[in-house]
Design a protein around this motif. Structure first.
Motif, mmCIF file in Angstrom:
data_model
loop_
_atom_site.group_PDB
_atom_site.id
_atom_site.type_symbol
_atom_site.label_atom_id
_atom_site.label_comp_id
_atom_site.label_asym_id
_atom_site.label_seq_id
_atom_site.Cartn_x
_atom_site.Cartn_y
_atom_site.Cartn_z
ATOM 1 N N GLY A 179 26.149 29.115 41.053
ATOM 2 C CA GLY A 179 24.988 29.990 41.121
ATOM 3 C C GLY A 179 24.475 30.253 42.515
ATOM 4 N N LYS A 180 24.837 29.400 43.460
ATOM 5 C CA LYS A 180 24.408 29.606 44.844
ATOM 6 C C LYS A 180 25.008 30.889 45.422
ATOM 7 C CE LYS A 180 26.448 25.739 46.084
ATOM 8 N NZ LYS A 180 26.873 24.593 46.922
ATOM 9 N N TYR A 181 26.117 31.329 44.850
ATOM 10 C CA TYR A 181 26.778 32.545 45.317
ATOM 11 C C TYR A 181 26.462 33.750 44.440
ATOM 12 C CZ TYR A 181 29.501 28.993 47.766
ATOM 13 O OH TYR A 181 29.882 27.914 48.541
ATOM 14 N N GLY A 182 25.634 33.542 43.430
ATOM 15 C CA GLY A 182 25.281 34.611 42.492
ATOM 16 C C GLY A 182 25.170 34.048 41.089
ATOM 17 N N GLU A 183 24.042 34.268 40.423
ATOM 18 C CA GLU A 183 23.815 33.693 39.100
ATOM 19 C C GLU A 183 24.802 34.235 38.066
ATOM 20 O OE1 GLU A 183 19.769 34.155 37.943
ATOM 21 O OE2 GLU A 183 19.043 32.648 39.360
ATOM 22 N N PHE A 184 25.261 33.323 37.191
ATOM 23 C CA PHE A 184 26.156 33.653 36.070
ATOM 24 C C PHE A 184 27.478 34.306 36.529
ATOM 25 C CE2 PHE A 184 21.723 34.137 34.506
ATOM 26 C CZ PHE A 184 21.703 33.069 33.614
ATOM 27 N N THR A 185 27.939 33.948 37.723
ATOM 28 C CA THR A 185 29.172 34.559 38.239
ATOM 29 C C THR A 185 30.414 33.759 37.876
ATOM 30 O OG1 THR A 185 28.858 33.412 40.359
ATOM 31 C CG2 THR A 185 28.032 35.681 40.183
ATOM 32 N N SER A 186 30.250 32.538 37.360
ATOM 33 C CA SER A 186 31.363 31.670 36.997
ATOM 34 C C SER A 186 32.331 31.542 38.180
ATOM 35 C CB SER A 186 32.067 32.197 35.746
ATOM 36 O OG SER A 186 33.003 31.245 35.264
ATOM 37 N N LEU A 187 33.623 31.772 37.954
ATOM 38 C CA LEU A 187 34.616 31.615 39.030
ATOM 39 C C LEU A 187 35.121 32.959 39.555
ATOM 40 C CD1 LEU A 187 36.731 28.654 37.575
ATOM 41 C CD2 LEU A 187 34.886 28.538 39.262
ATOM 42 N N THR A 188 34.314 34.011 39.394
ATOM 43 C CA THR A 188 34.727 35.336 39.871
ATOM 44 C C THR A 188 34.934 35.342 41.383
ATOM 45 O OG1 THR A 188 32.387 35.991 39.969
ATOM 46 C CG2 THR A 188 33.630 36.601 37.993
ATOM 47 N N ARG A 189 34.228 34.467 42.086
ATOM 48 C CA ARG A 189 34.378 34.354 43.542
ATOM 49 C C ARG A 189 35.795 33.910 43.911
ATOM 50 N NH1 ARG A 189 31.350 33.330 48.204
ATOM 51 N NH2 ARG A 189 32.176 31.722 49.596
ATOM 52 N N TYR A 190 36.448 33.188 42.991
ATOM 53 C CA TYR A 190 37.770 32.630 43.273
ATOM 54 C C TYR A 190 38.876 33.303 42.454
ATOM 55 C CZ TYR A 190 34.917 28.988 45.403
ATOM 56 O OH TYR A 190 34.014 28.323 46.184
ATOM 57 N N SER A 191 38.662 34.558 42.094
ATOM 58 C CA SER A 191 39.643 35.274 41.264
ATOM 59 C C SER A 191 41.001 35.408 41.938
ATOM 60 C CB SER A 191 39.106 36.662 40.897
ATOM 61 O OG SER A 191 38.889 37.440 42.069
ATOM 62 N N LYS A 192 41.029 35.356 43.284
ATOM 63 C CA LYS A 192 42.279 35.506 44.025
ATOM 64 C C LYS A 192 42.783 34.185 44.617
ATOM 65 C CE LYS A 192 40.800 40.182 45.261
ATOM 66 N NZ LYS A 192 40.468 41.132 46.368
ATOM 67 N N THR A 257 39.529 46.674 35.208
ATOM 68 C CA THR A 257 38.863 45.605 35.964
ATOM 69 C C THR A 257 39.730 45.034 37.080
ATOM 70 O OG1 THR A 257 39.626 43.981 34.339
ATOM 71 C CG2 THR A 257 37.428 44.894 34.014
ATOM 72 N N MET A 258 41.065 45.209 37.004
ATOM 73 C CA MET A 258 41.958 44.644 38.020
ATOM 74 C C MET A 258 42.565 45.710 38.918
ATOM 75 S SD MET A 258 43.885 41.620 35.841
ATOM 76 C CE MET A 258 44.689 42.707 34.663
ATOM 77 N N VAL A 259 41.953 46.884 38.927
ATOM 78 C CA VAL A 259 42.536 48.017 39.645
ATOM 79 C C VAL A 259 42.651 47.787 41.147
ATOM 80 C CG1 VAL A 259 40.328 49.209 39.967
ATOM 81 C CG2 VAL A 259 42.472 50.535 39.849
ATOM 82 N N ASN A 260 41.751 47.012 41.733
ATOM 83 C CA ASN A 260 41.749 46.779 43.178
ATOM 84 C C ASN A 260 42.501 45.514 43.597
ATOM 85 O OD1 ASN A 260 40.142 49.095 43.745
ATOM 86 N ND2 ASN A 260 38.302 47.955 43.143
ATOM 87 N N MET A 261 43.211 44.889 42.668
ATOM 88 C CA MET A 261 43.953 43.670 42.969
ATOM 89 C C MET A 261 45.410 43.998 43.277
ATOM 90 S SD MET A 261 42.607 41.066 40.000
ATOM 91 C CE MET A 261 40.887 40.614 39.820
ATOM 92 N N THR A 262 46.059 43.068 43.993
ATOM 93 C CA THR A 262 47.498 43.190 44.207
ATOM 94 C C THR A 262 48.212 42.782 42.914
ATOM 95 O OG1 THR A 262 47.726 40.909 44.981
ATOM 96 C CG2 THR A 262 47.215 42.588 46.635
ATOM 97 N N ILE A 263 49.514 43.027 42.834
ATOM 98 C CA ILE A 263 50.263 42.689 41.616
ATOM 99 C C ILE A 263 50.185 41.195 41.319
ATOM 100 C CG2 ILE A 263 52.563 42.585 40.579
ATOM 101 C CD1 ILE A 263 53.242 45.184 41.969
ATOM 102 N N SER A 264 50.340 40.342 42.344
ATOM 103 C CA SER A 264 50.278 38.889 42.138
ATOM 104 C C SER A 264 48.897 38.455 41.670
ATOM 105 C CB SER A 264 50.644 38.149 43.430
ATOM 106 O OG SER A 264 49.758 38.512 44.483
ATOM 107 N N GLU A 265 47.870 39.099 42.200
ATOM 108 C CA GLU A 265 46.499 38.775 41.794
ATOM 109 C C GLU A 265 46.236 39.229 40.356
ATOM 110 O OE1 GLU A 265 44.536 39.138 46.281
ATOM 111 O OE2 GLU A 265 44.278 40.745 44.812
#
Length: 447
Positions: A179-192, A257-265
Motif C-alpha cells: 500500500g505504500k506504493y498505492g492502495e489495493f495495488t497488490s503486486l501490479t508494481r512487480y508485473s515485469k 491489459t497486456m498491450v504495452n508489455m513485451t512478449i516475455s512479460e
C-alpha cells in the motif's frame, strides 16, 4: 489436547468451531486501537471481516492492509494467515509437541480430518513433515523475495515484506502490504519482475496441491507410476489448468491489459493470472480492466480452486475431475468411474455432486441477496462472491463498499470456503439417528 478429549462434538464440528473461535479472537484483536495505524478502534464488523479473510486465507479486504493496519495489526493478520494455512488442528498439535503431551487416538482422527488425509496411520509424522515443509518453503520464498525487496525497501522493511508475502503466497492468502506504493495495488508494481513472479507462483502452487501430495512426492520422488491415484489426479489437473488457462488469458488480454508489455512479460503475466485465481488472490494486472472472457475464466478458476488437504479453497480439483468422469461415464452408460487404470469408490460421485450443489446454491443465493440490496453490477457481485467462496481474494474493487449485511454474507462464504461447504452443512445439520429403511423404487425422467 486434554481439552479436546472431553469435548463431545464430532471431528468436523471441533475443526469448524475451532476455526470460528480463531476468527473471533482475531477480530477482537484487530478492533483494538493498537492494531490500526491511526490509533483509533476499528469497527468490529470490519475487524471481524479482516480476521475471517485472513484465517480463511482469502485476501478480500475492506482496508488496504498497509495503509490502515499498524505493524501490530499486520503481525496479527500474518499469524491468522499462517494458522489458517496450516489448519487449526495442525497448530494445536504443534503446541502439544512443544508441551510434550501425548497425542491420543481421538486427536489423531481429528488430525486426519483436518489434513484431509486418506489414513490415520502415520498422521503425526505427516503433521511434522507439514510443519517442517512449510517452514522450509516459506523461508526459501522469503529469502528470494528479500533479495528483490532489500535494495528499494531497506533491511527492516524489506525483510518484513519478504516474510509477509512469502507466507501469504504459500498459504494462498493474497494479502499484501504494498500500500505504500498505492492502495489495493497488490503486486501490479512487480508485473515485469521475474524473481517476484516466479517465487510467488511457485509458493502458490506448492501450497495449493495439498499435504498428501507433498508426502507422496517425498516418498516416491519423480516416479509418477508409484504415486497415489489422488496425487496423479491433482498433479495432472493442476498442470492442465495452469497451461490451458495461461494460453486463454494470453489470447484474451494480449491486445487489452497486456498491450504495452513485451512478449516475455505477456507470457509471465498470463501464467501468473492462470495460477492466482485458484485461491491465491494476488494480481499483477488491473482486475477491473479484464475483458469479459478473462473475467469469466477467472470466475471458473475460482470455482474449481486448489486441491484437498491444501491451503486452497474452491470445490477442489479432485471434485472437478470426478464430475467430469461421472458425466463421461453416464454418457457411455457405464456404472464405474475409472481413471489412470483405477476405479473410484462408489460414493465419490455422490460426494462430489453434494459439494458442488451446496457450493452453487450458497453462491447463487448470496449473489441474489447482494444484488438486491446494493447497487453493484452482476459481474462485480459474481466476482466477489466466487472469490469469497473459493477463498481467493481477487476483487473488482467493491469490497470496501459492502454494507453490513453484504459483509456478513461474504464472511459466511469465506468461512464455508475454509472449512468446506459439505463440512459446514454437516456441522449445521441436526444429528439424527439414521433408520435403515429401503424405499420402493420408481423411475423419473431426467434430462
Amino acid at each position: 489436547m486434554f481439552i479436546i478429549r472431553n469435548i463431545k462434538l464430532t471431528y468436523t464440528q471441533i475443526i469448524a468451531f475451532g476455526t470460528l473461535a480463531i476468527m473471533l479472537l482475531g477480530g477482537v484483536l484487530l478492533s483494538l486501537p493498537i492494531s490500526s495505524r491511526s490509533g483509533d478502534s476499528t469497527p468490529l464488523i470490519n475487524a471481524f471481516f479482516t480476521a475471517a479473510s485472513a484465517t480463511s486465507v482469502t485476501g478480500l479486504v475492506i482496508y488496504d492492509t498497509y495503509s490502515h493496519w499498524s505493524s501490530f495489526g499486520q503481525v496479527i493478520i500474518l499469524f491468522l494467515i499462517q494458522i489458517g494455512g496450516l489448519g487449526f488442528m495442525t497448530v494445536v498439535t504443534l503446541f502439544s509437541m512443544f508441551l510434550r503431551r501425548r497425542i491420543g487416538l481421538r486427536e489423531r482422527r481429528l488430525l486426519m480430518e483436518s489434513a484431509n488425509t486418506l489414513k490415520i496411520g502415520g498422521i503425526v509424522l505427516l503433521i511434522k513433515k507439514i510443519l517442517i515443509g512449510t517452514f522450509i518453503f516459506e523461508s526459501i520464498g522469503a529469502i528470494l523475495l528479500f533479495i528483490r525487496f532489500y535494495p528499494e525497501m531497506g533491511l527492516k522493511s524489506g525483510l518484513f515484506n519478504a516474510i509477509f508475502h512469502s507466507v501469504s503466497a504459500f498459504c494462498n492468502a493474497g494479502f499484501d502490504i504494498m500500500g505504500k506504493y498505492g492502495e489495493f495495488t497488490s503486486l501490479t508494481r512487480y508485473s515485469k519482475d521475474i524473481v517476484v513472479n516466479i517465487t510467488v507462483m511457485t509458493l502458490i502452487i506448492i501450497g495449493s496441491i495439498g499435504f498428501v501430495v507433498w508426502d507422496d512426492i517425498g516418498k516416491n520422488r519423480l516416479n509418477f507410476k508409484k504415486y497415489l491415484l489422488h496425487t496423479k489426479i491433482v498433479l495432472t489437473t493442476t498442470a492442465i489448468l495452469i497451461f490451458v488457462s495461461a494460453i486463454l488469458f494470453y489470447i484474451f488480454e494480449v491486445n487489452r491489459t497486456m498491450v504495452n508489455m513485451t512478449i516475455s512479460e505477456k507470457i509471465l503475466a498470463s501464467f501468473f493470472q492462470s495460477i492466482t485465481p485458484r485461491t491465491a488472490g494476488f494480481n499483477t494486472i488491473n482486475m477491473t480492466r479484464l475483458s469479459e472472457s478473462s473475467s469469466l475464466l477467472t470466475i471458473i478458476l475460482m470455482f474449481i480452486g486448489g486441491s484437498p488437504g491444501s491451503t486452497a479453497g474452491g470445490i477442489k480439483t479432485t471434485t472437478f475431475v470426478v464430475l467430469i468422469i461421472g458425466a463421461i461415464s453416464s454418457a457411455k452408460h457405464k456404472q464405474d468411474l475409472s481413471i489412470f487404470k483405477r476405479r473410484l469408490e462408489n460414493n465419490a460421485l455422490k460426494r462430489a455432486s453434494s459439494i458442488t450443489f451446496i457450493y452453487m446454491f450458497s453462491t447463487l443465493l448470496s449473489i441474489c441477496i447482494i444484488c438486491g440490496i446494493q447497487d453493484f453490477t452482476m459481474k462485480e457481485v459474481l466476482f466477489e462472491v466466487y472469490s469469497a467462496a473459493g477463498t481467493v481474494g481477487l476483487s473488482m474493487g467493491i469490497t470496501p463498499y459492502l454494507n453490513s449485511i453484504s459483509k456478513l454474507i461474504i464472511i459466511v462464504l469465506m468461512y464455508g470456503g475454509k472449512v468446506g461447504s459439505l463440512s459446514l452443512a454437516l456441522v449445521l445439520a441436526e444429528k439424527k439417528e439414521v433408520i435403515p429403511i429401503s424405499r420402493p423404487i420408481e423411475k423419473i425422467i431426467i434430462g
